[in-house]
Design an enzyme around this catalytic site. Structure first.
Site, PDB file in Angstrom:
ATOM      1  N   ASP A   1       0.847  -1.190   0.000  1.00  0.00           N
ATOM      2  CA  ASP A   1       0.000   0.000   0.000  1.00  0.00           C
ATOM      3  C   ASP A   1       0.890   1.250   0.000  1.00  0.00           C
ATOM      4  O   ASP A   1       1.827   1.349   0.788  1.00  0.00           O
ATOM      5  CB  ASP A   1      -0.908   0.009   1.235  1.00  0.00           C
ATOM      6  CG  ASP A   1      -1.862   1.189   1.209  1.00  0.00           C
ATOM      7  OD1 ASP A   1      -1.549   2.197   1.855  1.00  0.00           O
ATOM      8  OD2 ASP A   1      -2.898   1.095   0.551  1.00  0.00           O
TER       9      ASP A   1
ATOM     10  N   ASN B   1      -2.005  12.748  -4.015  1.00  0.00           N
ATOM     11  CA  ASN B   1      -2.940  13.156  -5.063  1.00  0.00           C
ATOM     12  C   ASN B   1      -3.448  14.574  -4.822  1.00  0.00           C
ATOM     13  O   ASN B   1      -3.531  15.388  -5.735  1.00  0.00           O
ATOM     14  CB  ASN B   1      -4.126  12.181  -5.099  1.00  0.00           C
ATOM     15  CG  ASN B   1      -3.991  11.186  -6.227  1.00  0.00           C
ATOM     16  OD1 ASN B   1      -3.170  11.345  -7.132  1.00  0.00           O
ATOM     17  ND2 ASN B   1      -4.796  10.137  -6.187  1.00  0.00           N
TER      18      ASN B   1
ATOM     19  N   ASP C   1      -1.330   9.362 -11.113  1.00  0.00           N
ATOM     20  CA  ASP C   1      -1.339   8.250 -12.071  1.00  0.00           C
ATOM     21  C   ASP C   1       0.083   7.876 -12.481  1.00  0.00           C
ATOM     22  O   ASP C   1       0.436   6.690 -12.586  1.00  0.00           O
ATOM     23  CB  ASP C   1      -2.151   8.638 -13.311  1.00  0.00           C
ATOM     24  CG  ASP C   1      -3.637   8.710 -13.002  1.00  0.00           C
ATOM     25  OD1 ASP C   1      -4.036   8.270 -11.912  1.00  0.00           O
ATOM     26  OD2 ASP C   1      -4.380   9.208 -13.855  1.00  0.00           O
TER      27      ASP C   1
ATOM     28  N   GLU D   1      -4.412   2.460  -4.586  1.00  0.00           N
ATOM     29  CA  GLU D   1      -2.963   2.495  -4.452  1.00  0.00           C
ATOM     30  C   GLU D   1      -2.406   1.200  -3.854  1.00  0.00           C
ATOM     31  O   GLU D   1      -1.294   1.190  -3.330  1.00  0.00           O
ATOM     32  CB  GLU D   1      -2.555   3.695  -3.583  1.00  0.00           C
ATOM     33  CG  GLU D   1      -3.031   3.636  -2.152  1.00  0.00           C
ATOM     34  CD  GLU D   1      -4.376   4.284  -1.947  1.00  0.00           C
ATOM     35  OE1 GLU D   1      -4.693   4.653  -0.815  1.00  0.00           O
ATOM     36  OE2 GLU D   1      -5.138   4.414  -2.932  1.00  0.00           O
TER      37      GLU D   1
END
Length: 743
Positions: free
Chosen positions: A611, A619, A628, A655
């Site tokens: 993770d 983000n 991305d 993620e």
């Protein structure tokens, strides 16, 4: 049925800030029997290209069908100038408009005045607590709120005859990790410090961490206070003294003001609401018997229940033989609270105040009995909160497991059945799924209801004008209470929208829900398009065969084209579109296959769950395009870390990544996990919002077992997920491993 006019509420997200405002709006409107429709788009003029199409939902607002508009302007228009925001709102003329959090020309604006509460906070520290050496942690340079709070800090320091030391002014940029660094540097050069005033709660949390890390205590050595009373930081230890932003009351005032404009013809005018100082333990011990701060109106029902409970507490506190009966009632009451995770601090503060009040009234001879009962009640509260967190975590895991079913269908009827089960699992009891008659880059003019539950009216599948939101026979759904309207789209293609009442329990992920529904619709449409292509191709083959009398040669061509189409479909179904590694569906198939093989040969099978640490903050800070790109590079790093083509690397969701390691014991699995950590470190992807380092890191859970009869692959996933959770709890950016006994 004739359309009933409602109030339109325009918001960008359903985060805690927006939810508090909307709850206040709903309370004011429902008191007068006025319904509301909440249009959920995203920030106007956002740099996130993928979210821009969400704002097309605002175009479905028909002024003829609404009484007025309440816009959460501070968040919806965060990227617009005042002139741009006013120009955008002209599309809804002549409806009366109320703006929340930002002044807007021609509208009533409901604004917050932070200055009185900031001044009260400063005087509490200096006058009541006697602190003389104060530091300030500002937020973002140029931010209006941060500058206003700093200005009051400086004014009160000078008014009280204290020395303003510029070296005690820090910049934490509203981030816990940066506040930690700033606080650490300050303490290393100057220890003559009584209190730290932070411009928000997140920085206060970072300051507390830094003080504790250096062996100091809060508040005994240094007091720390924040601002906002953010829900995410209600559980900071010690409880944080802060300034509560009255978002519920702000929303409630917006609802009342709009009704005055609509029903009484009142002119537009601005209102200011002052936040409230909330004194807790982080600035010094709370004196027994001191008054607790007034809670938000959103917790009115909680306070009424508490009053009865605390009266019983007072009656039995000095009678140990009656403690157990009270604790049973206390536990049963808490278990019935569906929003306990959000109400926790109200129960905690209320109980603390009750114990102090009863202890003071009972006298020294009964103080031990009162404190014993209070401690037992506090322990029950903490245990139930932990249980709720565990339940929500399991619900999230189960939702992730259900999602692949939406992508394994090839007919509309099958998809709708799968969607019905998924929405029910997500806690939606009242909803209407509306799909457009055609899927285009803008919402189509006509639509139809394809799925509904908990409705007052029978579902009408007939075509209707999209701006009516629902067919004429179902307009009653818009006249009762409040409905949320979320768009369903992927990239440039609109599929429809979901009208619904959010669930009343747990944390509701509006973004995740709509993303999953949209992706499922896109997947089915692509599957049907490929099937249609294959069927048309077969028909062309038959016609051409009859015409050219070359049946064998033409059929071979058609079969080859069909195989290629099916291969393309198979590839699309098992590859993640962003990272180009295997997706969740491929992972499930590979794991099942490996499980059967290892069960047959009694060999060890290992699984790694990764993770990305603090990826949401990445983000939010860098934007989704950078996010991305980060995921793509991480996927490549994981692919380099495995040993051979037999190992499976897949994107597990968001993620999270997962790796299947066939015929691998715990030693081999640990080596792969360590290679992953090394490869990720070598990427050196800058992450200024990380709370544990300057670059992107990952937390890893490693699980190993030998499949046995009666076991399932989900046990291996669950084992790895437990390890991943432990890695996060231990501070992230680390590996936790577990081996199931019997290997």
């Amino acid at each position: 049925m004739k359309a009933v006019k409602s109030v339109a509420v325009l918001t960008d997200y359903l985060y805690p800030y927006q939810n508090s405002l909307i709850a206040g709006i709903q309370h004011a409107l429902e008191h007068h029997g006025v319904p509301s429709t909440i249009f959920v788009g995203r920030n106007l003029k956002t740099s996130n290209v993928g979210a821009l199409r969400a704002n097309d939902i605002y175009d479905l607002l028909d002024p003829e069908r609404h009484l007025g508009i309440i816009v959460l302007a501070a968040s919806v228009g965060v990227h617009l100038s005042d002139a741009e925001l006013s120009e955008w709102m002209k599309a809804y003329h002549p409806l009366p408009v109320v703006s929340i959090g930002r002044k807007m020309e021609g509208a009533s604006s409901i604004l917050l005045d932070n200055r009185p509460a900031m001044r009260e906070l400063m005087k509490h520290l200096i006058v009541q607590r006697g602190y003389r050496h104060l530091a300030f942690m500002r937020g973002l340079p140029g931010n209006h709120d941060s500058e206003e709070r700093e200005r009051v800090f400086r004014q009160v320091i000078l008014e009280q005859g204290l020395v303003l030391d510029e070296s005690m002014i820090m910049t934490g940029r509203y981030a816990s990790s940066l506040a930690f660094q700033e606080m650490t540097r300050l303490l290393q050069r100057a220890r003559e410090l009584d209190a730290v005033v932070c411009a928000n709660d997140e920085m206060a949390e970072g300051a507390i961490q830094a003080i504790t890390a250096l062996g100091l205590r809060v508040p005994q050595d240094i007091a720390v206070v924040g601002f906002d009373d953010s829900e995410e930081f209600k559980h900071v230890v010690p409880p944080l003294t802060t300034v509560r932003q009255p978002f519920f009351e702000q929303g409630e005032e917006a609802g009342r003001r709009l009704l005055e404009m609509v029903l009484e013809g009142a002119a537009a005018q601005d209102s200011f609401i002052s936040p409230q100082l909330v004194v807790r333990e982080s600035c010094g011990s709370v004196q027994m018997g001191s008054a607790l701060p007034q809670q938000s109106e959103v917790f009115r029902g909680v306070l009424e229940i508490q009053q009865d409970l605390f009266e019983q507490f007072e009656q039995v506190a000095t009678c140990p033989d009656k403690h157990q009966a009270f604790l049973t009632l206390w536990k049963d009451t808490l278990l019935r609270r569906v929003h306990l995770d959000q109400e926790f601090f109200v129960w905690r503060d209320g109980l603390s105040g009750c114990v102090q009040r009863v202890g003071l009234a009972s006298g020294p001879e009964h103080l031990a009995e009162v404190l014993k009962l209070g401690f037992a009640a506090q322990s029950i509260l903490a245990s139930i909160l932990q249980m709720l967190h565990s339940r929500n975590h399991l619900l999230g895991i189960n939702s992730t497991k259900m999602a692949p079913e939406l992508f394994a269908v090839d007919r509309h009827d099958d998809l709708f059945r799968a969607l019905q089960g998924y929405l029910e699992h997500m806690g939606l009891r009242h909803y209407m799924l509306v799909l457009y008659e055609s899927y285009e880059s803008t919402p189509a003019p006509y639509a139809h209801v394809t799925l509904a539950a908990g409705t007052l009216c029978h579902m009408d599948v007939g075509v209707f004008s999209t701006r009516e939101l629902l067919p004429e026979s179902m307009q009653e759904e818009l006249s009762c209470g409040s409905l949320v309207m979320s768009p369903l789209f992927v990239n440039e293609v609109h599929y429809g929208y979901l009208l619904y009442e959010p669930p009343s329990w747990g944390r509701f992920d509006e973004e995740g829900l709509c993303h999953t529904l949209s992706q499922a619709l896109q997947q089915l449409e692509q599957t049907l398009a490929l099937r249609s292509y294959a069927e048309n191709l077969e028909l062309q083959v038959q016609v051409r065969t009859r015409e050219l009398k070359a049946e064998v040669a033409e059929r071979m061509k058609a079969e080859q084209a069909l195989r290629e189409a099916n291969a393309e479909l198979q590839r699309f179904a098992f590859l993640d579109g962003l990272t180009q590694i295997y997706n969740r569906a491929a992972f499930n198939e590979h794991l099942q296959s490996q499980w059967v093989n290892h069960l047959r040969h009694n060999r060890a099978l290992s699984l790694i769950l990764c993770d990305v640490d603090f990826f949401k903050k990445y983000n939010d800070h860098y934007g989704h395009l950078k996010g991305d790109e980060c995921l793509k590079r991480l996927a490549q790093a994981l692919a380099r870390s495995v040993r051979n083509r037999g190992d499976t690397v897949a994107r597990y969701g968001g993620e999270e990544f997962v790796i299947i390691l066939p015929e691998t014991d715990e030693t081999g699995a640990l080596l792969v996990a360590e290679r992953i950590q090394h490869e990720v470190q070598q990427l050196q992807i800058l992450h200024e919002r990380s709370e544990i380092g300057a670059s992107i890191t990952v937390s890893i859970g490693v699980a190993t077992l030998v499949p046995q009869a009666g076991m399932s692959p989900e046990e291996l996933i669950h084992l790895a997920d437990q390890c991943l959770y432990q890695a996060k709890q231990a501070g992230r950016a680390r590996i936790m491993q577990q081996v199931m006994t019997g290997i």
